[in-house]
Design a protein around this motif. Structure first.
Motif, PDB file in Angstrom:
ATOM      1  N   ASN A  23       0.821  -1.214   0.000  1.00 24.51           N
ATOM      2  CA  ASN A  23       0.000   0.000   0.000  1.00 24.51           C
ATOM      3  C   ASN A  23       0.860   1.271   0.000  1.00 24.51           C
ATOM      4  N   SER A  24       2.052   1.174  -0.597  1.00 31.14           N
ATOM      5  CA  SER A  24       2.905   2.351  -0.707  1.00 31.14           C
ATOM      6  C   SER A  24       3.840   2.225  -1.908  1.00 31.14           C
ATOM      7  N   LEU A  25       4.365   3.362  -2.324  1.00 27.45           N
ATOM      8  CA  LEU A  25       5.375   3.443  -3.384  1.00 27.45           C
ATOM      9  C   LEU A  25       6.507   4.325  -2.872  1.00 27.45           C
ATOM     10  N   ILE A  26       7.733   4.027  -3.275  1.00 26.53           N
ATOM     11  CA  ILE A  26       8.833   4.954  -3.026  1.00 26.53           C
ATOM     12  C   ILE A  26       9.203   5.557  -4.375  1.00 26.53           C
ATOM     13  N   VAL A  27       9.127   6.885  -4.414  1.00 29.16           N
ATOM     14  CA  VAL A  27       9.405   7.641  -5.629  1.00 29.16           C
ATOM     15  C   VAL A  27      10.767   8.312  -5.473  1.00 29.16           C
ATOM     16  N   GLN A  28      11.582   8.214  -6.518  1.00 28.96           N
ATOM     17  CA  GLN A  28      12.873   8.902  -6.556  1.00 28.96           C
ATOM     18  C   GLN A  28      12.754  10.048  -7.548  1.00 28.96           C
ATOM     19  N   VAL A  29      13.094  11.241  -7.103  1.00 32.10           N
ATOM     20  CA  VAL A  29      13.064  12.398  -8.002  1.00 32.10           C
ATOM     21  C   VAL A  29      14.390  13.140  -7.867  1.00 32.10           C
ATOM     22  N   ILE A  30      14.942  13.529  -9.027  1.00 31.48           N
ATOM     23  CA  ILE A  30      16.216  14.232  -9.090  1.00 31.48           C
ATOM     24  C   ILE A  30      15.997  15.519  -9.867  1.00 31.48           C
ATOM     25  N   GLY A  31      16.526  16.618  -9.344  1.00 25.70           N
ATOM     26  CA  GLY A  31      16.396  17.885 -10.052  1.00 25.70           C
ATOM     27  C   GLY A  31      16.795  19.038  -9.164  1.00 25.70           C
ATOM     28  N   ASP A  32      16.456  20.249  -9.600  1.00 29.88           N
ATOM     29  CA  ASP A  32      16.752  21.396  -8.755  1.00 29.88           C
ATOM     30  C   ASP A  32      15.746  21.446  -7.606  1.00 29.88           C
ATOM     31  N   SER A  33      16.011  22.276  -6.638  1.00 28.47           N
ATOM     32  CA  SER A  33      15.195  22.315  -5.421  1.00 28.47           C
ATOM     33  C   SER A  33      13.733  22.618  -5.698  1.00 28.47           C
ATOM     34  N   SER A  34      13.469  23.481  -6.674  1.00 33.84           N
ATOM     35  CA  SER A  34      12.070  23.832  -6.974  1.00 33.84           C
ATOM     36  C   SER A  34      11.319  22.635  -7.563  1.00 33.84           C
ATOM     37  N   LYS A  35      11.992  21.797  -8.329  1.00 29.78           N
ATOM     38  CA  LYS A  35      11.362  20.585  -8.859  1.00 29.78           C
ATOM     39  C   LYS A  35      11.014  19.630  -7.718  1.00 29.78           C
ATOM     40  N   ILE A  36      11.942  19.454  -6.783  1.00 29.39           N
ATOM     41  CA  ILE A  36      11.698  18.576  -5.639  1.00 29.39           C
ATOM     42  C   ILE A  36      10.519  19.112  -4.817  1.00 29.39           C
ATOM     43  N   ASP A  37      10.521  20.423  -4.565  1.00 32.33           N
ATOM     44  CA  ASP A  37       9.432  21.051  -3.804  1.00 32.33           C
ATOM     45  C   ASP A  37       8.081  20.817  -4.490  1.00 32.33           C
ATOM     46  N   ALA A  38       8.044  20.975  -5.796  1.00 29.33           N
ATOM     47  CA  ALA A  38       6.797  20.794  -6.554  1.00 29.33           C
ATOM     48  C   ALA A  38       6.312  19.351  -6.483  1.00 29.33           C
ATOM     49  N   MET A  39       7.242  18.408  -6.593  1.00 26.17           N
ATOM     50  CA  MET A  39       6.889  16.987  -6.517  1.00 26.17           C
ATOM     51  C   MET A  39       6.300  16.656  -5.146  1.00 26.17           C
ATOM     52  N   ILE A  40       6.917  17.154  -4.101  1.00 26.04           N
ATOM     53  CA  ILE A  40       6.423  16.924  -2.738  1.00 26.04           C
ATOM     54  C   ILE A  40       5.021  17.500  -2.590  1.00 26.04           C
ATOM     55  N   GLU A  41       4.834  18.702  -3.097  1.00 32.99           N
ATOM     56  CA  GLU A  41       3.522  19.359  -3.005  1.00 32.99           C
ATOM     57  C   GLU A  41       2.434  18.534  -3.703  1.00 32.99           C
ATOM     58  N   LEU A  42       2.752  17.983  -4.869  1.00 28.97           N
ATOM     59  CA  LEU A  42       1.761  17.191  -5.613  1.00 28.97           C
ATOM     60  C   LEU A  42       1.489  15.830  -4.981  1.00 28.97           C
ATOM     61  N   LEU A  43       2.480  15.275  -4.284  1.00 27.94           N
ATOM     62  CA  LEU A  43       2.285  13.964  -3.654  1.00 27.94           C
ATOM     63  C   LEU A  43       1.683  14.058  -2.249  1.00 27.94           C
ATOM     64  N   THR A  44       1.742  15.231  -1.649  1.00 28.60           N
ATOM     65  CA  THR A  44       1.223  15.411  -0.285  1.00 28.60           C
ATOM     66  C   THR A  44      -0.235  14.972  -0.115  1.00 28.60           C
TER      67      THR A  44
END
Length: 161
Positions: A120-141
Motif C-alpha cells: 500500500n505504498s510506493l517509493i518515488v525517486q526524483v532528481i532535479g533542482d530544489s524547486s522541482k523537488i518542492d513541486a513533486m512533494i507538493e503534488l504527492l502530499t
C-alpha cells in the motif's frame, strides 16, 4: 538583499573538518540550508557544497572566515557563475491500488521513477533542482507522504570553468 548562495569548498579529507566548517557557520550566526560532502576529483580532498542565505556582505564574511580554517583549500561562490545544481529525494507515498495510476502520472510528468512498490505504498525517486523537488512533494502530499528523505544540493560550474 538576502539571497540564496551556493558555495563549493575544497577541504582536506580529515576527521573533524565538517564539524569545524559547520561550527564556523553556527558561531557566526550563518544558517546552513543544506550541505553535501563527498570525495572530490583529487585524492585526499573532499568537496562540500553548502547552500546558505544572506546578502553579499554575509557571503564575503563567510568566504573570509572559511579561508582561516587550516583544512580549507579553496572556496568558490558557485552562484556567481553558471552552474548545475541537483538534489535527490526519496518519497514514500501511501498508494492504494486505485490511486496508483494517478500517482504514476505525476511520477512520469516529473521524469521521476518508482524505486520500490509495497502493498500500500510506493517509493518515488526524483532528481532535479530544489524547486522541482518542492513541486513533486507538493503534488504527492494529498496522497499521504509517509516518509521523506532529501539530500542537500550538490553543484558545480558549467563548461570549462
Amino acid at each position: 538583499m538576502t539571497m540564496r548562495h551556493t558555495i563549493s569548498i575544497l577541504v582536506n579529507d580529515q576527521p573533524g573538518v565538517l564539524q569545524r566548517v559547520s561550527g564556523l557557520f553556527g558561531r557566526r550566526g550563518f544558517n546552513i540550508e543544506s550541505i553535501t560532502v563527498g570525495q572530490s576529483e583529487e585524492v585526499g580532498l573532499s568537496r562540500m557544497v553548502i547552500v546558505t542565505l544572506g546578502d553579499e556582505h554575509t557571503l564575503e564574511q563567510i568566504e573570509k572566515q572559511l579561508y582561516k580554517l587550516i583544512d580549507v583549500i579553496k572556496v568558490i561562490n558557485l552562484g556567481s557563475k553558471p552552474m548545475v545544481g541537483r538534489e535527490l529525494a526519496l518519497i514514500k507515498v501511501k498508494a492504494e491500488t486505485s490511486e496508483r495510476p494517478e500517482i504514476l502520472g505525476v511520477v512520469d510528468t516529473f521524469r521521476a521513477s518508482v524505486v520500490d512498490i509495497g502493498s500500500n505504498s510506493l517509493i518515488v525517486q526524483v532528481i532535479g533542482d530544489s524547486s522541482k523537488i518542492d513541486a513533486m512533494i507538493e503534488l504527492l502530499t494529498p496522497y499521504g507522504i509517509r516518509e521523506l528523505s532529501r539530500t542537500g544540493v550538490t553543484a558545480m560550474t558549467r563548461g570549462n570553468a
